[in-house]
Motif scaffolding. Structure first.
Motif, PDB file in Angstrom:
ATOM      1  N   ALA A 175       0.044  12.893   4.928  1.00 60.10           N
ATOM      2  CA  ALA A 175      -0.078  11.666   4.147  1.00 60.10           C
ATOM      3  C   ALA A 175      -0.866  10.631   4.937  1.00 60.10           C
ATOM      4  N   PRO A 176      -1.584   9.749   4.251  1.00 60.12           N
ATOM      5  CA  PRO A 176      -2.363   8.732   4.962  1.00 60.12           C
ATOM      6  C   PRO A 176      -1.450   7.863   5.819  1.00 60.12           C
ATOM      7  N   ALA A 177      -1.976   7.443   6.938  1.00 57.68           N
ATOM      8  CA  ALA A 177      -1.205   6.573   7.824  1.00 57.68           C
ATOM      9  C   ALA A 177      -1.104   5.189   7.211  1.00 57.68           C
ATOM     10  N   SER A 178      -0.380   4.308   7.887  1.00 56.81           N
ATOM     11  CA  SER A 178      -0.192   2.950   7.387  1.00 56.81           C
ATOM     12  C   SER A 178      -1.516   2.200   7.413  1.00 56.81           C
ATOM     13  N   ALA A 186      12.000   6.321  18.122  1.00 57.62           N
ATOM     14  CA  ALA A 186      12.878   7.182  17.331  1.00 57.62           C
ATOM     15  C   ALA A 186      12.439   7.213  15.869  1.00 57.62           C
ATOM     16  N   LEU A 187      12.060   6.045  15.324  1.00 58.05           N
ATOM     17  CA  LEU A 187      11.624   6.022  13.929  1.00 58.05           C
ATOM     18  C   LEU A 187      10.305   6.757  13.745  1.00 58.05           C
ATOM     19  N   GLU A 188       9.420   6.671  14.725  1.00 54.70           N
ATOM     20  CA  GLU A 188       8.168   7.423  14.643  1.00 54.70           C
ATOM     21  C   GLU A 188       8.435   8.915  14.592  1.00 54.70           C
ATOM     22  N   ALA A 189       9.344   9.367  15.438  1.00 50.79           N
ATOM     23  CA  ALA A 189       9.695  10.790  15.422  1.00 50.79           C
ATOM     24  C   ALA A 189      10.343  11.187  14.100  1.00 50.79           C
ATOM     25  N   GLN A 190      11.217  10.308  13.583  1.00 48.60           N
ATOM     26  CA  GLN A 190      11.858  10.602  12.301  1.00 48.60           C
ATOM     27  C   GLN A 190      10.832  10.633  11.174  1.00 48.60           C
ATOM     28  N   THR A 195      11.842   5.955   2.460  1.00 48.70           N
ATOM     29  CA  THR A 195      12.802   5.083   3.148  1.00 48.70           C
ATOM     30  C   THR A 195      12.459   4.921   4.622  1.00 48.70           C
ATOM     31  N   VAL A 196      12.130   6.010   5.299  1.00 56.25           N
ATOM     32  CA  VAL A 196      11.866   5.925   6.730  1.00 56.25           C
ATOM     33  C   VAL A 196      10.538   5.211   7.003  1.00 56.25           C
ATOM     34  N   GLU A 197       9.543   5.356   6.115  1.00 53.80           N
ATOM     35  CA  GLU A 197       8.299   4.632   6.306  1.00 53.80           C
ATOM     36  C   GLU A 197       8.492   3.124   6.102  1.00 53.80           C
ATOM     37  N   ALA A 210       0.827  -1.204   0.000  1.00 50.22           N
ATOM     38  CA  ALA A 210       0.000   0.000   0.000  1.00 50.22           C
ATOM     39  C   ALA A 210       0.860   1.252   0.000  1.00 50.22           C
ATOM     40  N   LEU A 211       1.964   1.224   0.747  1.00 48.71           N
ATOM     41  CA  LEU A 211       2.887   2.356   0.762  1.00 48.71           C
ATOM     42  C   LEU A 211       3.503   2.573  -0.612  1.00 48.71           C
TER      43      LEU A 211
END
Length: 518
Positions: free
Chosen positions: A300-303, A440-444, A478-480, A208-209
């Motif tokens: 942007a839409p969430a996952s 940390a990834l959520e913040a990024q 990349t981060v998503e 989906a992403l």
């Protein structure tokens, strides 16, 4: 006189019975001692997680049925996973093989155990032959005929030195080890199904992403093409946009392939066609509306649908693994079997006494034998003594091989404990660190979404170059992806910790019953 002979026979039988009973207690099996666990008494310091109050009050993993672990909290995702696990437990072929192996081992134990007792059988036969060698003596006609029925035992070995009992103990330990192996196979199956289900959910999210990213980049390509046609963008910007769009299309194809492979793997584990599985659909692409000048772009839409969350379990102590993990208990049963096999090898140096005997009736015809005709009483008794004298080292070699097998079984048992310790320590290390990594990834990811929004707004208003927008798009994609993969790793780590602590082989207890580890 006949009375004295009867008394003598009774005394002889009593003496033989007493001698057999006295020697029956003789056993050459070495005394079994469980080897010391070659692992520390505590988990590594870096593997110590922050245990929540709910986990402290939760039952141990081995006492928590898989229905409760994968069913708390009750969510649609957990319900789908439980349905697939139930299908797998009913249809997985590897588990069926493990169950059949249990029945085979049980039958072998029954065979060895039966050797302790005499097998009593009935034999009825009739023999007719010609010419009759006794006809010339006036005994019978031209055809010789005889009929016999006997009831007795054949080659029953008196277990004076414990050889048969040792072999019985070997078969029993192997039977118990097979039962533990079946539990271990169920644990592995449940963990594999859960891990594959999580991978399918994640690949669905990544697909989906990829589709959402492709749609966004196609939209950007159209905008750049329009600006290029009007002389507001360079050819370099146009080729960069085309390259980025092609990259997203390649990522979409890759995720479609990975998702299809996940479905096939799940169908194999469940043993049913993929059409019978609750496969999560790929959500439709929803793009945020394009911002007007000096307006903010929508997020942007969430996952897609979130990954299921499972009930937490306390780690306990390393010593618990000795009683909780079926693979460790199976390795110990194999060690017990190897230890008992030494007793059988030692008993081979001593005599074997087997008894064959029976009693019955003999007649000239089968009709007389089974009817009221003349018959003659018949009996036989054949004891056999076998004592090895010169075997050129065969028995010695068997004994040495049995001792070497025990040493190998000890090493296998210790390795099983070390492997269990390592698996739990790895899972605990993941539990202690995945939370910080995800935060940390959520913040990024949030920062990259804001960066992409601002870059797109600046580009649309001519305040930034297209390269800034491309870089923001690449970084966000990349981060998503990394965020989705880390969520998968965290959930999979929970499943592996549950399995490593010995959970997943117990069925849900009936109402009113408590669950206890075997």
């Amino acid at each position: 006189m006949m009375k004295n002979q009867r008394i003598s026979r009774i005394r002889a039988a009593s003496l033989l019975t007493a001698l057999s009973a006295a020697l029956a207690g003789c056993s050459f099996i070495p005394a079994y001692q469980r080897p010391a666990a070659p692992v520390p008494a505590q988990w590594p310091q870096e593997s110590q997680p922050q245990t929540t109050a709910a986990e402290v009050m939760a039952p141990a993993a081995a006492d928590l049925p898989w229905q409760q672990f994968f069913g708390q909290p009750a969510t649609p995702e957990n319900a789908d996973l439980q349905q697939i696990i139930e299908l797998s437990l009913a249809g997985n072929r590897d588990l069926r093989i493990a169950i059949a192996s249990i029945e085979q081992a049980r039958a072998q134990y029954q065979i060895q155990r039966a050797g302790l007792f005499p097998a009593i059988g009935l034999d009825v036969n009739q023999t007719r032959s010609a010419p009759n060698q006794y006809q010339s003596l006036g005994l019978g006609g031209a055809v010789s005929s005889s009929a016999v029925w006997t009831v007795g035992i054949t080659a029953w070995e008196l277990d004076l030195f414990g050889r048969i009992r040792a072999l019985k103990d070997v078969a029993l330990a192997q039977f118990l080890a097979t039962g533990e192996a079946r539990k271990s196979a169920q644990m592995s199956l449940i963990a594999s199904v859960a891990a594959t289900w999580l991978q399918l959910k994640t690949d669905t999210e990544l697909l989906a992403l990829a589709e959402r990213t492709l749609a966004t980049r196609e939209e950007s390509l159209q905008l750049v093409q329009l600006r290029f046609d009007n002389g507001a963008a360079s050819a370099l910007d146009l080729h960069d946009a085309r390259s980025l769009s092609a990259q997203a299309r390649a990522a979409q194809a890759q995720q479609q392939r990975l998702r299809a492979q996940d479905i096939n793997a799940l169908a194999l584990l469940a043993g049913v066609p993929a059409e019978q599985l609750p496969i999560p659909p790929v959500p439709p692409v929803e793009l945020p509306p394009a911002p007007a000048d000096n307006t903010q772009m929508a997020d942007a839409p969430a996952s897609t649908a979130p990954l299921p969350v499972f009930a937490g379990v306390p780690a306990g102590l390393p010593s618990d693994l000795l009683l909780r993990r079926p693979d460790v208990r199976a390795a110990e049963q194999q060690l017990i079997a190897a230890n008992a096999n030494i007793g059988a090898a030692r008993a081979a140096f001593f005599p074997r006494i087997t008894l064959t005997g029976g009693f019955g009736r003999v007649s000239d015809t089968l009709g007389h034998l089974l009817g009221s005709g003349p018959t003659t009483r018949a009996w036989s008794f054949t004891p056999d003594l076998s004592l090895p004298i010169f075997d050129f080292g065969r028995n010695t070699g068997n004994l040495e091989a049995a001792k070497a097998a025990r040493e190998a079984a000890i090493a296998q048992y210790e390795k099983a404990i070390q492997t269990a310790f390592r698996e739990v320590a790895d899972a605990l290390a993941g539990r202690a660190t995945y939370g910080d990594q995800l935060a940390a990834l959520e913040a990024q990811a949030q920062a990259e979404r804001e960066r992409y929004r601002l870059s797109d707004l600046r580009y649309r208003n001519g305040a930034a170059s297209f390269l800034d927008l491309l870089d923001a798009q690449r970084s966000l994609f990349t981060v998503e992806q990394a965020l989705a993969q880390t969520r998968l790793a965290e959930r999979t780590n929970e499943v592996m910790l549950y399995k490593a602590l010995g959970g997943g082989w117990q069925e849900e207890p009936a109402p009113g019953q408590s669950t206890a580890a075997n």
